[in-house]
Design an enzyme around this catalytic site. Structure first.
Site, PDB file in Angstrom:
ATOM      1  CG  HIS A  51      38.999  66.254  52.210  1.00 17.49           C
ATOM      2  ND1 HIS A  51      39.987  67.784  52.900  1.00 17.49           N
ATOM      3  CD2 HIS A  51      39.034  66.271  50.645  1.00 17.49           C
ATOM      4  CE1 HIS A  51      39.570  68.170  51.577  1.00 17.49           C
ATOM      5  NE2 HIS A  51      39.200  67.831  50.465  1.00 17.49           N
ATOM      6  CD  GLU A  53      40.841  64.275  56.536  1.00 19.13           C
ATOM      7  OE1 GLU A  53      42.295  64.985  57.102  1.00 19.13           O
ATOM      8  OE2 GLU A  53      40.586  64.163  56.028  1.00 19.13           O
ATOM      9  CB  CYS A  76      41.589  70.633  54.985  1.00 17.20           C
ATOM     10  SG  CYS A  76      39.249  69.853  55.393  1.00 17.20           S
ATOM     11  CB  CYS A  85      38.885  67.255  57.546  1.00 15.29           C
ATOM     12  SG  CYS A  85      38.624  66.654  55.635  1.00 15.29           S
ATOM     13  CB  SER A 169      64.568  53.620  20.045  1.00 19.48           C
ATOM     14  OG  SER A 169      63.766  54.555  19.873  1.00 19.48           O
ATOM     15  NE  ARG A 185      54.256  57.081  29.379  1.00 21.14           N
ATOM     16  CZ  ARG A 185      53.599  56.207  27.292  1.00 21.14           C
ATOM     17  NH1 ARG A 185      52.990  55.309  27.011  1.00 21.14           N
ATOM     18  NH2 ARG A 185      54.377  57.004  26.661  1.00 21.14           N
ATOM     19  CB  THR A 197      59.636  62.626  21.082  1.00 17.41           C
ATOM     20  OG1 THR A 197      60.682  62.834  21.529  1.00 17.41           O
ATOM     21  CG2 THR A 197      58.829  60.655  21.002  1.00 17.41           C
ATOM     22  N   GLY A 296      62.757  63.081  23.436  1.00 21.79           N
ATOM     23  CA  GLY A 296      64.340  62.390  23.157  1.00 21.79           C
ATOM     24  C   GLY A 296      65.238  62.819  24.101  1.00 21.79           C
ATOM     25  CB  VAL A 299      63.341  67.387  24.759  1.00 20.68           C
ATOM     26  CG1 VAL A 299      61.581  67.870  25.593  1.00 20.68           C
ATOM     27  CG2 VAL A 299      62.253  68.310  23.549  1.00 20.68           C
TER      28      VAL A 299
END
Length: 370
Positions: A51, A53, A76, A85, A169, A185, A197, A296, A299
């Site tokens: 982590h 820390e 945590c 941690c 398009s 993404r 699509t 598209g 959806v």
């Protein structure tokens, strides 16, 4: 106090560098400061690894004694894939800990803060809490609801069309905008599209950021398994492809897809289509916290209409078509008071394109999926 805010901002900036890379864990940044000097810093980089820390403490070494730690999320106090941690902070004899916000995860939820205070450490909570919360919207949403956080990405001309009347398009937006989509993404666990699509555009839905990119799962909603076996999502092996279908789909098509390495999941249909809520429940149960819907009009509109979208990214290009396929289409509100509004709105410019980011506020004040 001003100096505290500066150091907390540095911790937040560290966390931002790892956004989207730590799922199912939150992105966290930590900073160790002594006599006004940074002696250690770190970010949580990947689930199952150290982590933030711990990275900061390791950098500071013995100098961590009597220092102040700035951390974007409560340390945590339980044994998970890594040791607590809070225990490491206590052993290092850190004098003061400034925490941006409490961790809502039930195994933490104030226990880390309490443990530090019981050890005599001065703990302050709440500095830049809202900014820290926005770092991990998908994580906090999942902890609260048990459902994925859904981001919807759309691109349109200035007058609201996603394709010309011919169906063309490519491309509405600039190269800079498309590069930003790859960064988006890179922050999610899965990319969701409808089968139309795939049939119309044959997309890859990969992250093209060189060595820095990860590979989100590609999820196709396909009620009857109409996905072409030769489509790139089936054949390219660039990332995992998951097709969610219904009991109405032919078995022989499922066998063909599975032979090509595609995972096929059948869920009970709703009005002879894939139930979006059942699909989201399945994805949540399998560790997908943040979904990006790139489908598209059909959806995208279905997700909005069922109040399952939490955040939108809409790119507008300085082009005018005057007709064609519209951005969204569902049972429209009859008055402006019924319109779906956006909160926490942000605008960004990419070349001449304008990106609007905002969280969806539905008319009945419900958040989709809760």
């Amino acid at each position: 106090m001003t100096q505290d805010r500066q150091f907390m901002q540095m911790a937040i900036d560290l966390a931002k560098m790892a956004m989207g890379q730590t799922s199912p864990n939150p992105a966290v940044g930590a900073l160790l400061v002594k006599s006004g000097r940074v002696i250690g810093m770190g970010a949580h980089l990947k689930a199952g690894e150290a982590h933030a820390e711990i990275h900061a403490l390791q950098m500071a070494g013995l100098d961590a004694k009597d220092s102040t730690m700035y951390v974007t999320l409560e340390p945590c106090a339980h044994h998970g894939k890594t040791p607590p941690c809070a225990d490491a902070i206590i052993r290092a004899k850190v004098k003061r800990v400034v925490v941006a916000m409490e961790d809502p995860f039930k195994k933490v939820a104030g226990r880390g803060i309490a443990k530090l205070r019981e050890a005599g450490i001065d703990v302050e909570v709440g500095m830049q809490q809202e900014e820290a919360r926005l770092l991990n919207q998908p994580f906090f949403h999942f902890i609260k609801t048990g459902m994925p956080f859904v981001t919807l990405k759309l691109a349109a001309t200035l007058d609201g069309y996603t394709a010309a009347s011919s169906g063309d398009s490519l491309y509405i937006t600039s190269d800079a905008s498309r590069e930003e989509v790859h960064r988006l993404r890179n922050m999610v666990d899965a990319i969701v599209v409808g089968v139309e699509t795939v049939r119309n555009d044959d997309p890859q839905l990969t992250v093209r950021l060189g060595e820095d990119g990860k590979t989100p799962t590609r999820v196709i909603l396909d009620s009857y398994l109409r996905i072409p076996p030769g489509s790139r999502l089936v054949t390219d092996q660039q990332s995992k492809t998951l097709v969610i279908t219904t009991e109405l789909a032919p078995i022989d098509k499922e066998i063909i897809l599975k032979e090509q390495g595609v995972e096929v999941v059948r869920l009970p249909s709703q009005k002879e289509r894939v139930s979006l809520r059942k699909a989201l429940h399945y994805l949540a149960d399998n560790g997908y916290l943040h979904l990006l819907v790139e489908g598209g009009q059909r959806v995208a509109s279905a997700f909005i209409e069922e109040q399952l979208v939490h955040q939108v990214w809409i790119f507008h290009a300085p082009k005018l078509l005057g007709g064609g396929k519209g951005l969204l289409s569902w049972r429209h509100p009859q008055t402006m008071q019924e319109a779906f509004e956006l909160s926490q709105v942000e605008h960004r410019i990419f070349d001449q394109d304008v990106l609007t980011i905002g969280n969806v506020v539905y008319p009945d004040s419900l958040t989709g999926g809760e």
